[in-house]
Design an enzyme around this catalytic site. Structure first.
Site, PDB file in Angstrom:
ATOM      1  N   HIS A 252       6.623   5.739  11.395  1.00  0.00           N
ATOM      2  CA  HIS A 252       6.202   6.110  10.037  1.00  0.00           C
ATOM      3  C   HIS A 252       7.219   7.069   9.419  1.00  0.00           C
ATOM      4  O   HIS A 252       6.995   8.278   9.324  1.00  0.00           O
ATOM      5  CB  HIS A 252       4.803   6.727  10.067  1.00  0.00           C
ATOM      6  CG  HIS A 252       3.725   5.746  10.400  1.00  0.00           C
ATOM      7  ND1 HIS A 252       3.196   5.629  11.668  1.00  0.00           N
ATOM      8  CD2 HIS A 252       3.108   4.805   9.642  1.00  0.00           C
ATOM      9  CE1 HIS A 252       2.273   4.675  11.666  1.00  0.00           C
ATOM     10  NE2 HIS A 252       2.208   4.152  10.460  1.00  0.00           N
ATOM     11  N   HIS A 292       2.984   5.400   0.141  1.00  0.00           N
ATOM     12  CA  HIS A 292       1.782   5.131   0.933  1.00  0.00           C
ATOM     13  C   HIS A 292       1.679   5.883   2.256  1.00  0.00           C
ATOM     14  O   HIS A 292       0.583   6.038   2.799  1.00  0.00           O
ATOM     15  CB  HIS A 292       1.662   3.617   1.194  1.00  0.00           C
ATOM     16  CG  HIS A 292       2.475   3.141   2.351  1.00  0.00           C
ATOM     17  ND1 HIS A 292       3.837   2.966   2.288  1.00  0.00           N
ATOM     18  CD2 HIS A 292       2.109   2.819   3.612  1.00  0.00           C
ATOM     19  CE1 HIS A 292       4.280   2.549   3.449  1.00  0.00           C
ATOM     20  NE2 HIS A 292       3.251   2.449   4.286  1.00  0.00           N
TER      21      HIS A 292
END
Length: 514
Positions: A252, A292
């Site tokens: 991520h 996001h």
């Protein structure tokens, strides 16, 4: 993929047993001892009796998976060996060991594996060299940012910190530049411009500055800069702030942000969304994709809730990470220097903000079934003039893009699996040390790459993309078929893993018997 699966077809031989034809079927991955067990059960010869097998001419046939197949017209015969034929027990033992060694050499294809390992090492060395160059560039960027911070501090410039548990090592968030950002302006080639619109785009070949330029190009190309009357310099500052607020996690990270955003840009073109939705919708989709996973700490919602972290407490265990991503996104946009929507009407901005929040919250996989079921109810009679239908479609689109790695070519997708497993293992190790529950799919002692991917592709990715395919049939060849190929690829890898595990078990049993 289909051609390689023939190597797993069973093998059939025909025996002469007391004048009758006996058919014996076995796997090509069986060991010699497994085949002998089948021969004992197919004949009247007692188990543990030494045997040999001969063809109609009396020639010896090796009892192993490589034996030639025969037909009912050319039967093999299994013959028990007499005491005299046995010879010295020590010689027999040595012969058996030699046979086992030969089978191991064939089964594991040692020479081929050596070649493959050598090639992979060469590729890894090349990647390490490239990563080394990237580290140098990243360090240079960090030094430039440090100088910028010092300069802003000396000018009395303030910085808004994200009020959360998770911060960078220096405990500070980005302070946007008020002058023109100095990341190099890349002129994208026509080849790159066209590649950006396709799922096959290789996201591993680009430095952070190049990815920033690609994102900037997407906003201009889609007409979003003009639609929202963005100051181009503000867009640059906003993108720099976005980049700095992604952490250096194995998965991520900012490259994942770019990956998801590029896939969204590709789907907009592939599905001709500009002809079916408004430019405001395009801006919402792209901005939600960019934001996001902002400030993702590398530990998922399950950990946050079980560990009772500050984020879980703040958001009452309801999508704590996704709520945090939204908060950081609009904290950045609240800074005048980074407000790409500064020239948008306040009422319109409220709707844009709410729409972006809705999409980012939809990326919580805990809501996957709920969102997909809602879309399935609408897709057969989908109405692009129905706001509820369009909102549901946008939620499904960002979900598709967020977990779309397996849509890409294997050489692009597979490194992402390694990155994800690394992040999973970091979390499961921490959960074990803290006495928290550990999910089996994140446990380094239980999961393999094939087992991690097969279920996810079969039961999450393919059903979701096939549902979207009902509305946009053009994605089947470019997006859905690669998912099916990826599923087949990992199922073949699992078959190989299982065969090797079975082979190892037989070896252990053989050694115990002796």
């Amino acid at each position: 993929m289909g051609s390689s699966s023939s190597s797993y077809a069973p093998k059939t031989i025909y025996l002469d047993v007391d004048g009758k034809v006996q058919r014996v079927v076995f796997s090509r991955h069986c060991s010699p001892c497994d085949i002998k067990e089948l021969l004992y059960s197919s004949t009247n010869i007692p188990r543990n009796t030494p045997i040999m097998m001969v063809d109609p001419e009396g020639a010896l046939v090796s009892i192993d998976p490589t034996m030639p197949t025969n037909s009912p017209n050319s039967l093999y015969k299994v013959v028990p060996l007499s005491t005299g034929q046995l010879g010295d027990k020590e010689d027999m033992f040595q012969n058996v060991l030699s046979q086992v060694a030969e089978q191991f050499s064939r089964a594991f294809r040692i020479n081929e594996l050596k070649t493959e390992v050598t090639n992979r090492l060469a590729m890894l060395e090349k990647r390490v060299e490239l990563e080394g160059l990237k580290v140098v560039e990243i360090e240079k960027c960090k030094n430039d940012l440090k100088k910028l911070r010092d300069e802003m501090t000396s000018r009395g410039g303030g910085r808004v910190n994200c009020p959360c548990k998770y911060n960078f090592d220096d405990g500070k968030k980005v302070t946007p530049r008020r002058d023109v950002p100095n990341y190099p302006k890349y002129t994208l080639s026509q080849e790159t411009v066209e590649a950006l619109k396709k799922p096959t785009f290789d996201v591993w070949h680009w430095e952070h500055n190049e990815m920033l330029s690609c994102l900037e190009y997407m906003y201009h190309d889609l007409g979003l800069v003009k639609e929202f009357n963005m100051n181009p310099i503000t867009l640059k500052r906003w993108l720099l702030a976005i980049q700095e607020n992604y952490r250096n996690n194995p998965f991520h990270n900012f490259r994942h942000c770019f990956c998801v955003s590029q896939m969204m840009y590709g789907m907009i073109h592939l599905c001709n969304l500009q002809e079916k939705m408004t430019l405001t919708d395009m801006g919402i989709l792209m901005t939600a994709a960019v934001c996001h996973d902002l400030d993702h700490p590398g530990y998922n919602n399950t950990y946050q809730i079980n560990a009772r972290t500050e984020l879980a407490v703040r958001y009452n265990d309801i999508s704590p990470l996704e709520n945090h991503h939204c908060a950081v996104a609009f904290q950045i946009i609240s800074l005048p220097e980074c407000n790409i929507f500064a020239n948008v009407d306040p009422e319109a901005f409220k709707q844009i903000r709410q729409a972006i929040i809705t999409l980012i919250l939809a990326t919580d996989m805990a809501r996957h079934g709920e969102i997909l079921d809602s879309f399935k109810q609408k897709v057969d009679n989908f109405d692009f003039t129905n706001e509820e239908h369009v909102t549901c479609l946008k939620m499904v689109l960002i979900k598709c893009c967020d977990i779309s790695n397996e849509v890409r070519p294997t050489e692009v997708a597979e490194p992402w699996v390694d990155c994800l497993l690394e992040e999973y293992f970091m979390q499961s190790d921490r959960e074990k040390s803290e006495g928290l529950p550990v999910a089996p799919f994140m446990d380094r002692d239980k999961v393999t790459k094939p087992t991690a991917q097969i279920g996810f592709i079969k039961f999450v990715l393919i059903p979701m993309f096939e549902t979207v395919m009902k509305l946009f049939p053009q994605i089947e060849e470019i997006m859905v078929q690669p998912l099916r190929d990826s599923r087949d690829h990992y199922e073949e890898l699992k078959q190989i893993d299982d065969a090797m595990t079975e082979g190892s078990s037989c070896v252990i049993k053989f050694r115990k018997d002796f």
